[in-house]
Scaffold this motif. Structure first.
Motif, PDB file in Angstrom:
ATOM      1  N   VAL A  24      11.719 -22.115  39.566  1.00 16.90           N
ATOM      2  CA  VAL A  24      10.486 -21.543  40.108  1.00 16.90           C
ATOM      3  C   VAL A  24       9.543 -22.729  40.317  1.00 16.90           C
ATOM      4  O   VAL A  24       9.093 -23.340  39.348  1.00 16.90           O
ATOM      5  CB  VAL A  24       9.876 -20.509  39.137  1.00 16.90           C
ATOM      6  N   GLN A  25       9.280 -23.084  41.567  1.00 12.80           N
ATOM      7  CA  GLN A  25       8.603 -24.345  41.876  1.00 12.80           C
ATOM      8  C   GLN A  25       7.445 -24.110  42.841  1.00 12.80           C
ATOM      9  O   GLN A  25       7.559 -23.305  43.769  1.00 12.80           O
ATOM     10  CB  GLN A  25       9.588 -25.322  42.551  1.00 12.80           C
ATOM     11  N   LEU A  54      13.230  -9.562  38.764  1.00 12.56           N
ATOM     12  CA  LEU A  54      12.008  -9.625  37.955  1.00 12.56           C
ATOM     13  C   LEU A  54      11.090 -10.748  38.454  1.00 12.56           C
ATOM     14  O   LEU A  54       9.874 -10.569  38.569  1.00 12.56           O
ATOM     15  CB  LEU A  54      12.351  -9.857  36.478  1.00 12.56           C
ATOM     16  N   VAL A  55      11.682 -11.920  38.746  1.00  5.60           N
ATOM     17  CA  VAL A  55      10.877 -13.050  39.224  1.00  5.60           C
ATOM     18  C   VAL A  55      10.318 -12.740  40.618  1.00  5.60           C
ATOM     19  O   VAL A  55       9.135 -12.978  40.900  1.00  5.60           O
ATOM     20  CB  VAL A  55      11.703 -14.354  39.234  1.00  5.60           C
ATOM     21  N   ALA A  56      11.163 -12.166  41.481  1.00  5.81           N
ATOM     22  CA  ALA A  56      10.709 -11.843  42.843  1.00  5.81           C
ATOM     23  C   ALA A  56       9.566 -10.828  42.803  1.00  5.81           C
ATOM     24  O   ALA A  56       8.576 -10.968  43.539  1.00  5.81           O
ATOM     25  CB  ALA A  56      11.877 -11.310  43.670  1.00  5.81           C
ATOM     26  N   GLY A  75       2.950 -14.693  46.793  1.00  6.30           N
ATOM     27  CA  GLY A  75       3.575 -15.103  48.045  1.00  6.30           C
ATOM     28  C   GLY A  75       4.866 -15.864  47.831  1.00  6.30           C
ATOM     29  O   GLY A  75       5.222 -16.766  48.601  1.00  6.30           O
ATOM     30  N   ILE A  76       5.624 -15.503  46.778  1.00  2.87           N
ATOM     31  CA  ILE A  76       6.878 -16.214  46.492  1.00  2.87           C
ATOM     32  C   ILE A  76       7.874 -16.027  47.637  1.00  2.87           C
ATOM     33  O   ILE A  76       7.875 -14.988  48.305  1.00  2.87           O
ATOM     34  CB  ILE A  76       7.492 -15.732  45.151  1.00  2.87           C
ATOM     35  N   ALA A  77       8.677 -17.055  47.865  1.00  3.09           N
ATOM     36  CA  ALA A  77       9.744 -16.965  48.868  1.00  3.09           C
ATOM     37  C   ALA A  77      11.000 -17.604  48.310  1.00  3.09           C
ATOM     38  O   ALA A  77      10.908 -18.584  47.554  1.00  3.09           O
ATOM     39  CB  ALA A  77       9.327 -17.670  50.157  1.00  3.09           C
TER      40      ALA A  77
END
Ligand code: THG
Length: 373
Positions: free
Chosen positions: A157-158, A221-223, A230-232
């Motif tokens: 996760v960056q 869960l992370v998504a 705004g994670i992709a």
């Protein structure tokens, strides 16, 4: 869109990551094979993936960064013998970026080493068969250890919002982790090691999944937690890592490179008291100076998307090949064309300008130190 497109016939020898189904569902379009495991390289929009990583937050399936576990009474001695860096001060919960070399001082891998306890270590390895190497060395040395590949799969996760996201998901205690330090925890009962690490300079963590049956659950869960940030989905990012000067083992290195030729000088300590593989050879390289250096290139041309994927191209001085470029990219951050190359030390020290060949001819390049600023 991608150069060099091939179809890969899947066989059981090419392993699936625990996150494979989730990455397919998320639209993964291009894969590579890394440590005999499929690893996503793109979700079809490289520029969008770069923007998510550098402006928001990205999640990457890096399960192919497999762990080689050394456990048992001699685990510390064995880990030290395999690493060309002083491990004496390392404590439980700490990680370190280390070089593993052969007896000639040739770089075999550049893992992150995690100390889980006094008698259990993980080498989180780049693409090479280190399980075999570690088993052979430990047996030949008579170390009282077991060498295994545990059921452990990192999910990276960056990005600038990664810390807020992971703190919300795991707990505020992750904020105080130092670089490469980690904690063990569970998320909805999923066993994890949470480490401040990752192959970018955008900040972030890796969630080391310790139950390969729960990959989709962890991904989802992370998504879900990342949606408001705004994670992709993405993958270890070729452009950002060049901008940040992070080593790609096997990409930037060639057969026979030692750590000094790979830009790892500050992670190698040949003059420590402890014995380790390649110590004498590395002392000699330190005394003589390396023959080549890993450097940055400033290329005097706007190449656009000409070099979207990593390709090797010769570095020339006049008619003579004086090095090999392993990456040339257009940098959105620096707004110029940059690259990474191994170049003969004499050419670097003379401050010579060189030439690199592109699809549309030759480009002039000047040599600079890494990382780019
Ligand atoms: N994640 C995990 N394991 C890995 C990688 C990963 N194993 C192999 C490979 N990637 C390791 N490669 C690197 C290279 C550089 C860094 C991290 C992993 C890195 N380097 C910083 C630098 O060079 O500036 C900081 C190093 C330091 O100061 O100690 O971050 O991605 N699980």
């Amino acid at each position: 869109m991608m150069r060099g497109m091939v179809r890969l016939a899947l066989s059981p020898r090419i392993r699936r990551s625990p996150f494979y189904d989730a990455t397919i569902a998320a639209g993964a379009s291009d894969f590579t094979v890394y440590n005999k495991m499929l690893m996503p390289m793109s979700f079809g929009d490289l520029r969008g993936e770069y923007d998510a990583l550098t402006q928001r937050v990205a999640m990457w399936d890096v399960a192919a960064e497999r762990q080689v576990q050394i456990s048992g009474p001699d685990a510390h001695a064995c880990a030290q013998y395999l690493s060309s860096r002083d491990l004496t001060t390392m404590v439980e919960g700490q990680g370190k970026y280390v070089a593993m070399c052969d007896h000639d001082g040739v770089l075999l891998n550049d893992p992150v080493l995690l100390k889980l306890s006094g008698d259990r270590y993980w080498f989180s390895i780049a693409d090479a068969d280190m399980l075999l190497w570690c088993r052979a060395i430990s047996a030949e040395q008579g170390f009282d250890v077991e060498v295994s590949e545990p059921d452990v799969s990192p999910l990276a996760v960056q990005g600038p919002l990664a810390e807020d996201l992971v703190a919300g998901l795991i707990g505020e205690e992750v904020r105080s982790l130092k670089y490469f330090w980690f904690l063990e925890t569970t998320l909805e009962g999923i066993p994890l090691v949470v480490c401040r690490s990752g192959w970018s300079k955008q900040g972030g963590f890796e969630l080391f999944l310790q139950d390969g049956t729960r990959g989709t659950e962890l991904w989802d869960l992370v998504a879900a937690a990342g949606a408001s940030y705004g994670i992709a989905p993405g993958s270890p990012n070729h452009v950002e890592r060049v901008e940040s000067g992070l080593l790609s083992f096997g990409g930037d290195t060639t057969q026979g490179s030692n750590p000094y030729e790979a830009g790892m000088a500050s992670f190698v300590q040949p003059n420590i008291d402890q014995d380790f593989i390649g110590k004498a050879a590395l002392q000699q390289v330190l005394a003589d100076g390396p023959t080549r250096l890993l450097v940055g290139l400033e290329v005097g041309a706007d190449i656009g998307d000409e070099w979207l994927l990593p390709v090797r191209t010769p570095v020339l001085l006049g008619e003579t090949q004086v090095g090999t470029a392993s990456a040339i990219v257009w940098s959105p951050r620096l707004e110029r064309t940059i690259g990474i190359a191994q170049v003969d030390r004499s050419v670097v020290e003379a401050g010579e300008s060189v030439m690199v060949s592109g699809q549309r001819g030759m480009h002039t390049a000047s040599i600079t130190s890494l990382p780019f600023t």
